[in-house]
Design an enzyme around this catalytic site. Sequence first.
Site, short mmCIF file in Angstrom:
data_model
loop_
_atom_site.label_atom_id
_atom_site.label_comp_id
_atom_site.label_asym_id
_atom_site.label_seq_id
_atom_site.Cartn_x
_atom_site.Cartn_y
_atom_site.Cartn_z
N ASP A 170 -1.13 -0.08 6.11
CA ASP A 170 -1.40 0.58 7.40
C ASP A 170 -2.86 0.55 7.77
O ASP A 170 -3.23 0.86 8.90
CB ASP A 170 -0.96 2.05 7.34
CG ASP A 170 -1.91 2.87 6.48
OD1 ASP A 170 -2.59 3.76 7.01
OD2 ASP A 170 -2.01 2.59 5.26
N ASP A 179 0.86 -1.17 0.00
CA ASP A 179 0.00 0.00 0.00
C ASP A 179 0.90 1.23 0.00
O ASP A 179 2.06 1.16 0.42
CB ASP A 179 -0.88 -0.03 1.25
CG ASP A 179 -1.62 1.27 1.48
OD1 ASP A 179 -2.34 1.72 0.57
OD2 ASP A 179 -1.45 1.86 2.57
N ASP A 233 -0.19 5.06 0.75
CA ASP A 233 -0.45 6.13 1.71
C ASP A 233 -0.25 5.66 3.14
O ASP A 233 -0.90 4.72 3.62
CB ASP A 233 -1.88 6.66 1.54
CG ASP A 233 -2.11 7.29 0.17
OD1 ASP A 233 -1.11 7.58 -0.51
OD2 ASP A 233 -3.28 7.48 -0.20
#
Length: 315
Positions: free
Chosen positions: A243, A68, A70
């Site tokens: 996250d 991922d 961001d």
Amino acid sequence: MAALGWLTPRRRSATARSVLAGEAAAEAARKTSQQLAADAEAGEREETGQREPDFPVAGDSLAAAFFDLDNTVMQGAAIFHFGRGLYKRKFFQRRELARFAWQQAWFRIAGVEDPEHMQDVRESALSIVQGHRVSELMSIGEEIYDEYMADRIWPGTRALAQAHLDAGQKVWLVTAAPVETATIIARRLGLTGALGTVAESVGGVYTGKLVGEPLHGPAKAEAVRALAAAEGLDLARCAAYSDSHNDIPMLSLVGHPYAINPDTKLRKYARERDWRLRDYRTGRKAAKVGIPAAAGVGALAGGTAAAVALHRRRR
């Protein structure tokens, strides 16, 4: 906040749109991977993190890693940084910049994605790029990376990605950010390629619509599944890093899931399943509640102040 359903035929179910978005992202990623590999810089890259002693497995051609973007690879959201760069180039007005600043401040303070904020930004981005050439936005994206993104890469996460590369495995970004932006970031980091949200273009010009839906949540899992099938990968031997609890479908798809700078829900979910966790944010409070160091009220005020100060300087 209006949904994005108007961008696609209403007869399609949510699952069908996720599959379409995933397949489109996989196709776009494969087309760019060869060029990214050719552009990759030679030589050894500095590693700042620690590797697991038995993973990744060197020479395992059936394994790959999916990251991922961001708040996993980069602090903050790529689309917000991209919006800041477009404002600098007069793609939109001060009012839109203030909204971008507020949403970025919220993302940094909360440490999680707000669905309404993310949807608002995507709708704004589509309207902003409509009528512009893809090549133009790619060129501008290169400049924006240097201006706003390069210094926001988490060294620890980059070291994890490098460990996979050193083991001879492919490494892909998987993000809701535009595939063009994600591809630039992947190339700059020496990664294999990127899966991202695919904006429709005709004759090299953006139409202001998406192909499918944003590459978010279940759509990410569909993209990884489609790419793994096309590349002949064994997902049980692959790794994924994120996250956000929104990426649990993607993380659950692979044999080696990692929670990186996790939000509260993902941290709890990961601990219950004995997933590996890494937190590269500094400060005890940041690790405890999922807030990036130096955030809090100061970041909120700073985001708003930055927008105002930038506007005054331009005047």
